[in-house]
Design a protein around this motif. Structure first.
Motif, mmCIF file in Angstrom:
data_model
loop_
_atom_site.group_PDB
_atom_site.id
_atom_site.type_symbol
_atom_site.label_atom_id
_atom_site.label_comp_id
_atom_site.label_asym_id
_atom_site.label_seq_id
_atom_site.Cartn_x
_atom_site.Cartn_y
_atom_site.Cartn_z
ATOM 1 N N LYS A 123 -0.036 8.678 0.327
ATOM 2 C CA LYS A 123 -0.987 7.851 0.778
ATOM 3 C C LYS A 123 -2.428 7.018 0.105
ATOM 4 C CE LYS A 123 -1.709 6.825 5.431
ATOM 5 N NZ LYS A 123 -1.618 7.349 7.229
ATOM 6 N N ASP A 124 -2.423 6.109 0.663
ATOM 7 C CA ASP A 124 -3.979 5.040 -0.312
ATOM 8 C C ASP A 124 -4.937 5.134 0.575
ATOM 9 O OD1 ASP A 124 -2.671 4.506 -2.851
ATOM 10 O OD2 ASP A 124 -1.807 2.821 -1.634
ATOM 11 N N ALA A 169 -9.301 2.655 -1.465
ATOM 12 C CA ALA A 169 -8.083 2.182 -2.480
ATOM 13 C C ALA A 169 -7.166 0.636 -1.892
ATOM 14 C CB ALA A 169 -6.628 3.167 -2.501
ATOM 15 N N LYS A 229 0.818 -1.327 -0.277
ATOM 16 C CA LYS A 229 0.323 -0.049 -0.203
ATOM 17 C C LYS A 229 0.219 0.626 -0.075
ATOM 18 C CE LYS A 229 -1.890 0.556 3.954
ATOM 19 N NZ LYS A 229 -1.078 2.574 4.246
ATOM 20 N N ASP A 230 0.172 2.116 -0.314
ATOM 21 C CA ASP A 230 1.146 3.579 -0.014
ATOM 22 C C ASP A 230 2.211 3.928 -1.010
ATOM 23 O OD1 ASP A 230 -0.747 4.315 1.551
ATOM 24 O OD2 ASP A 230 0.047 3.244 2.786
#
Length: 724
Positions: free
Chosen positions: A398-399, A403, A392-393
């Motif tokens: 940043k997600d 997301a 992630k990210d």
């Protein structure tokens, strides 16, 4: 004591009124059942069968939770053989068949024996006759398949003439007595499974034929055996009775062959290791699977056969363990999918690694996926217990929560559990909307509403290392957390640096930064002076490492170390490159940072300087580490900056460069020189706040300065009352 007295005693409120109301309610249920039974008695069996089919279709349309359970079970059993449309058709057919068989099972006990025999065929009864020897009885391993109530109405399935069955009493005493009368009307002897083995064993030794259900989830008392390649807790009752009496055990199933028509199928006696209850039970599961495959729509798929135990879904602590049928091993199992939401910081990730290992080792079918920030993905790739990684990210931003949900769902994996090792609400939100049935973690603010298995906090008491904070999660899931192998270094799985000859300098690393704040940062001049003292004492070369945000700090430190052999890589390494650099080093001199924990995880010796934090909680773990700290009245304060008005970091300033230098030399296994033999360091450019290197080693540590050799395994004690 009467039944009412028992009920009043159990509730703790001994009043007869509630007992009377309860029994009245039970009698009303019994009366409604008898009325419904009387109506069915008037209808022909084929009509009852069709009405049941219609009711089953209605249940399929309205009972969403059961429909999902059936689909999930069919995915487990036939996901590798049938496409999704075929499984959905089978789910609908199952509800239809289940409704027909359940309603028919209420009609059949009211019918004469001759009419029952007209609609039921028996196949394989010769297997019973051939398997009986020495006038002993036999056991039918039966399952919830087809119209299973027929078995109690067909005495001819017992060639010895002494049929019997184990039964689970109903909670309604009126209804239980009525069902028992119906099942015993043709001579079946009923045994309450709660009454022990003595009477049933004697019944079998006297030549009786006993039916035992083997397809129910057995919980903590069962042995874990594969069924359709997925581990399920399985009762050992059939195997135990077989081994105790010496009689054969024969699997039995019932399939629907037409409208209100059924066939009883008796399989040959199960062959297996007669001394091994576990393997015989596993073999019974294999034979049960064969019967189910004959008519999949007839089995009771609305039962959660592959139930995830609560809280110990890991199997390390189950006394009966896991058993496989002959020719099968853990490699043939369907995976039990575990998703771990890993910590966001490198140091916490390193301290969570033993817990992740414990989760993976908790059951042989575990497949472990780590959900981690992309910046830490390379660390988890080196942990052999991790099977897959979700990053992630990964981009510059940043997600969001949605997301992350999409990332999890994009794997197309149906995760069985999610273990949340971050204590923020966001961590729980990221896994709560992905259809994961079990979500585990510490309570933490309001996020407990998003978790359905809360890990209890440690009891108040002395300090314990933060590693045990994460291990507490794994222990709550049933993992064995006392295995020393959980703390083994990652270096065993990485390229081993070449051995140094006497002519080659030692490779040492230096990390002078700390993203947490100044309260963790020992003065740069001290680092430079300590490195210089070490290099003038033993042949060595230093590698400066640090985060991209510390590039300017690295330039300053490199200037201070102009006369010391070194390379400046501060801000120039990815995590993968940092791991490779540390793996090639013999020691790291550092503050309390994530890099310190990474080096310890790699098995690299560490000399760490601690300021506002507590090494007993977050110190390096493993062999050969040294911690330098100076106790002051306010330590540990866990502040990012010193709150004192004078702005002096006494806890850090009191630790001299010479002490750090000789700690490094000692950790490297070099003989510490006496003051007369100690080399005189050359002059080193130092800033105003940096002390000038002394020509000889400093005197022995005072009582305020503590040199701690970190233990290989941190003490398991309770969490401190203060927070990080």
């Amino acid at each position: 004591m009467t039944q009412d007295d028992f009920m009043a005693q159990d509730s703790g409120k001994p009043h007869q009124h509630s007992s009377f109301c309860r029994r009245t309610g039970q009698w009303c249920v019994y009366a409604l059942f008898r009325l419904f039974e009387a109506i069915l008695r008037l209808l022909p069996l084929p009509v009852v069968f069709v009405i049941g089919e219609i009711g089953g279709l209605a249940a399929w349309a309205l009972a969403r939770s059961y429909r999902q359970l059936v689909r999930r079970n069919l995915d487990i059993a036939f996901g590798r053989e049938m496409d999704i449309n075929a499984r959905r058709r089978l789910a609908r057919q199952h509800f239809q068949r289940l409704g027909a068989n359940l309603l028919s099972s209420l009609k059949v006990p009211t019918m004469p024996l001759a009419k029952i025999e007209a609609v039921v065929a028996i196949e394989g009864i010769d297997h019973v006759k051939k398997g009986i020897r020495d006038n002993l009885g036999f056991i039918y391993a039966i399952c919830h398949m087809g119209n299973w109530e027929i078995l109690a109405q067909m005495p001819h399935i017992c060639p010895t003439g002494k049929p019997g069955t184990l039964f689970q009493p109903l909670g309604n005493p009126f209804l239980n007595a009525h069902i028992a009368r119906l099942r015993a009307r043709f001579g079946f002897q009923l045994f309450d499974r709660h009454d022990g083995f003595h009477t049933t064993v004697q019944f079998l030794r006297d030549g009786g034929g006993l039916g035992v259900l083997v397809d129910q989830h057995a919980g903590d008392s069962g042995v874990w055996c594969p069924l359709f390649g997925r581990l399920a807790s399985t009762t050992t009752l059939g195997a135990l009775l077989t081994l105790r009496t010496g009689g054969p055990v024969l699997p039995l199933g019932i399939i629907t062959t037409g409208r209100a028509r059924w066939k009883i199928i008796v399989a040959p006696p199960v062959k297996g290791q007669r001394r091994n209850v576990g393997q015989l039970t596993a073999t019974l599961n294999t034979e049960l699977e064969k019967l189910i495959r004959l008519s999949p729509a007839d089995w009771f798929w609305v039962h959660n056969r592959w139930k995830t135990p609560r809280p110990n879904f890991l199997l390390a602590q189950y006394k009966r363990g896991v058993e496989y049928p002959s020719g099968m091993s853990s490699a043939h199992l369907q995976p039990f999918e575990i998703l771990v939401r890993a910590p966001n910081w490198l140091g916490d990730a390193c301290m969570a690694m033993p817990a992740v290992r414990a989760l993976k080792r908790g059951r042989p079918d575990a497949r472990l996926t780590v959900l981690t920030p992309a910046k830490l993905a390379d660390f988890w790739r080196d942990v052999s217990e991790v099977d897959a990684i979700i990053e992630k990210d990964a981009g510059p931003t940043k997600d969001g929560i949605l997301a992350v949900h999409r990332l999890i769902k994009a794997t197309r994996v149906q995760y069985d559990v999610a273990v949340v090792m971050v204590e923020s609400p966001r961590g729980a939100l990221e896994v709560s909307g992905c259809g994961i049935p079990r979500r585990i973690g510490y309570r933490g603010r309001w996020r407990h509403r998003l978790l359905n298995q809360i890990v209890p906090p440690a009891r108040p008491g002395p300090l314990r290392h933060h590693i045990h904070h994460f291990l507490g999660i794994a222990e709550n899931c049933g993992a064995a957390v006392d295995d020393p192998a959980l703390l083994r270094p990652l270096r065993d799985h990485l390229p081993t640096p070449a051995d140094h000859s006497s002519q080659q300098p030692l490779r040492l690393a230096l990390c002078a930064g700390a993203e947490y704040g100044p309260a963790k940062r020992w003065p740069l001049g001290n680092f430079a002076a300590a490195a210089h003292t070490v290099s003038t004492t033993i042949s060595s070369e230093w590698t400066l490492i640090g985060a991209p945000s510390e590039t300017a700090m690295g330039t300053t430190l490199s200037a201070l170390m102009a006369d010391t052999p070194h390379r400046n890589l501060v801000g120039q390494t990815s995590l993968r490159q940092l791991i490779n650099e540390l793996s090639a080093c013999d020691l790291l001199l550092t503050n309390d940072t994530g890099t310190m924990h990474l080096a310890a995880a790699l098995g690299i010796r560490v000399v760490a300087v601690f300021g506002s934090t507590e090494p007993g909680w977050t110190g390096p773990t493993g062999h050969g580490h040294t911690v330098l700290r100076h106790h002051v009245p306010c330590s540990p304060c866990f502040k990012r900056t010193c709150p004192l008005t004078q702005g002096r970091y006494k806890c850090l300033d009191a630790i001299s460069a010479e002490k750090a230098a000789w700690a490094v030399i000692h950790a490297l296994g070099q003989k510490t020189p006496s003051p007369a033999q100690a080399p005189t360091p050359q002059s080193t450019p130092t800033p105003a706040q940096a002390p000038t290197p002394a020509p000889t080693p400093a005197p022995a540590p005072t009582s305020a300065l503590t040199v701690v050799h970190a233990p290989a395994h941190p003490t398991k004690k309770s969490k401190p009352r203060w927070t990080k």
